[in-house]
Design a protein around this motif. Structure first.
Motif, PDB file in Angstrom:
ATOM      1  N   PRO A 187      38.883  33.862  32.352  1.00  0.00           N
ATOM      2  CA  PRO A 187      37.709  34.924  32.966  1.00  0.00           C
ATOM      3  C   PRO A 187      38.294  35.715  34.276  1.00  0.00           C
ATOM      4  CG  PRO A 187      36.946  32.805  32.680  1.00  0.00           C
ATOM      5  CD  PRO A 187      38.291  32.692  32.313  1.00  0.00           C
ATOM      6  N   GLU A 188      39.233  35.300  34.704  1.00  0.00           N
ATOM      7  CA  GLU A 188      39.671  35.862  36.079  1.00  0.00           C
ATOM      8  C   GLU A 188      40.384  37.080  35.750  1.00  0.00           C
ATOM      9  OE1 GLU A 188      38.589  31.967  37.047  1.00  0.00           O
ATOM     10  OE2 GLU A 188      40.202  32.583  35.748  1.00  0.00           O
ATOM     11  N   ASP A 189      41.324  36.989  34.704  1.00  0.00           N
ATOM     12  CA  ASP A 189      41.913  37.901  34.055  1.00  0.00           C
ATOM     13  C   ASP A 189      41.108  39.241  33.534  1.00  0.00           C
ATOM     14  OD1 ASP A 189      44.306  36.834  34.293  1.00  0.00           O
ATOM     15  OD2 ASP A 189      44.501  35.937  32.391  1.00  0.00           O
ATOM     16  N   LEU A 190      39.812  38.637  32.918  1.00  0.00           N
ATOM     17  CA  LEU A 190      38.877  39.879  32.489  1.00  0.00           C
ATOM     18  C   LEU A 190      38.289  40.514  33.651  1.00  0.00           C
ATOM     19  CD1 LEU A 190      37.463  40.859  29.953  1.00  0.00           C
ATOM     20  CD2 LEU A 190      35.799  39.091  30.309  1.00  0.00           C
ATOM     21  N   GLU A 191      37.960  40.010  34.701  1.00  0.00           N
ATOM     22  CA  GLU A 191      37.388  40.469  35.608  1.00  0.00           C
ATOM     23  C   GLU A 191      38.518  41.723  36.347  1.00  0.00           C
ATOM     24  OE1 GLU A 191      34.287  40.867  36.807  1.00  0.00           O
ATOM     25  OE2 GLU A 191      33.877  39.748  35.083  1.00  0.00           O
ATOM     26  N   ARG A 192      39.517  41.101  36.509  1.00  0.00           N
ATOM     27  CA  ARG A 192      40.742  42.128  36.814  1.00  0.00           C
ATOM     28  C   ARG A 192      41.019  43.368  35.685  1.00  0.00           C
ATOM     29  NH1 ARG A 192      47.250  41.304  36.907  1.00  0.00           N
ATOM     30  NH2 ARG A 192      47.746  43.022  38.192  1.00  0.00           N
ATOM     31  N   ALA A 193      40.776  42.959  34.681  1.00  0.00           N
ATOM     32  CA  ALA A 193      41.022  44.140  33.555  1.00  0.00           C
ATOM     33  C   ALA A 193      39.738  45.058  33.844  1.00  0.00           C
ATOM     34  CB  ALA A 193      41.080  43.527  32.128  1.00  0.00           C
ATOM     35  N   ARG A 194      38.512  44.583  33.879  1.00  0.00           N
ATOM     36  CA  ARG A 194      37.549  45.414  34.121  1.00  0.00           C
ATOM     37  C   ARG A 194      37.803  46.308  35.378  1.00  0.00           C
ATOM     38  NH1 ARG A 194      33.083  40.597  32.318  1.00  0.00           N
ATOM     39  NH2 ARG A 194      33.067  40.815  30.587  1.00  0.00           N
ATOM     40  N   GLY A 195      38.196  45.841  36.204  1.00  0.00           N
ATOM     41  CA  GLY A 195      38.385  46.806  37.541  1.00  0.00           C
ATOM     42  C   GLY A 195      39.538  47.641  37.129  1.00  0.00           C
TER      43      GLY A 195
END
Length: 198
Positions: A187-195
């Motif tokens: 989930p942390e990777d996903l948030e970074r990717a959204r940014g």
């Protein structure tokens, strides 16, 4: 020169993300798969998706959905084999593989991979000079598909193991602040990717 077909590997279980299809997760307003397709279409010929289960969940994308031909989801090599068999049916001599959880891969991926023969894999070099392999991104000769079928039937699973045994070469991309092969596992990777997508 005719552009090779490509297969997007989306057959994994996504256990670290709580299961489901990572490629269908929202990435700043659209599914990650939509961004991958958008980036890949200008680079390749025909395009297909490797995924298991009900293909209807991918109907909006209009892509052939190729399941693993082997039971128990043995990993990305099974998806690469599905892609090889599909590419062979199209009369292609090679197929490009792309991971379904890596939306920022290079826009010159296919053109650079095509500079080699047999199996050509991607890697990235960080600013410190360290090189990281990304073996789910590669160009695969369809002539090796029976060898790959036998490799998998023998219980082998490692992409790098098969590639090394067949003399794979590597193409390296320089990574700046962001590795173009940054993939989404948590989930942390996903948030970074959204940014990054914004």
């Amino acid at each position: 020169m005719t552009r090779p077909p490509a297969i997007i590997l989306a057959g994994g279980r996504a256990t670290r993300m709580g299961g489901g299809d990572k490629c269908l997760l929202d990435l700043d307003g659209c599914p990650m798969l939509a961004r991958i397709v958008e980036r890949l279409v200008p680079q390749c010929g025909s395009l297909a998706l490797n995924a298991n289960g009900d293909p209807a969940r991918f109907a909006d994308f209009g892509l052939p959905v190729l399941p693993d031909s082997l039971p128990d989801q043995p990993g990305p090599l099974a998806g690469i084999l599905a892609g090889m068999d599909w590419a062979a049916s199209l009369g292609a001599s090679a197929v490009v593989s792309v991971a379904g959880d890596t939306p920022f891969f290079p826009e010159n991926l296919v053109s650079r991979l095509r500079g080699g023969k047999g199996i050509v894999l991607a890697a990235s070099r960080n600013p410190g000079g360290e090189v990281t392999d990304h073996p789910t991104f590669g160009l695969w000769s369809v002539a090796l598909r029976d060898d790959l079928r036998a490799f998998l039937a023998g219980g082998q699973r490692r992409v790098r193991g098969f590639a090394t045994a067949h003399g794979a070469t590597t193409v390296v991309w320089d990574a700046g602040a962001i590795d173009p092969f940054f993939n989404i596992n948590t989930p942390e990777d996903l948030e970074r990717a959204r940014g990054l997508a914004r």
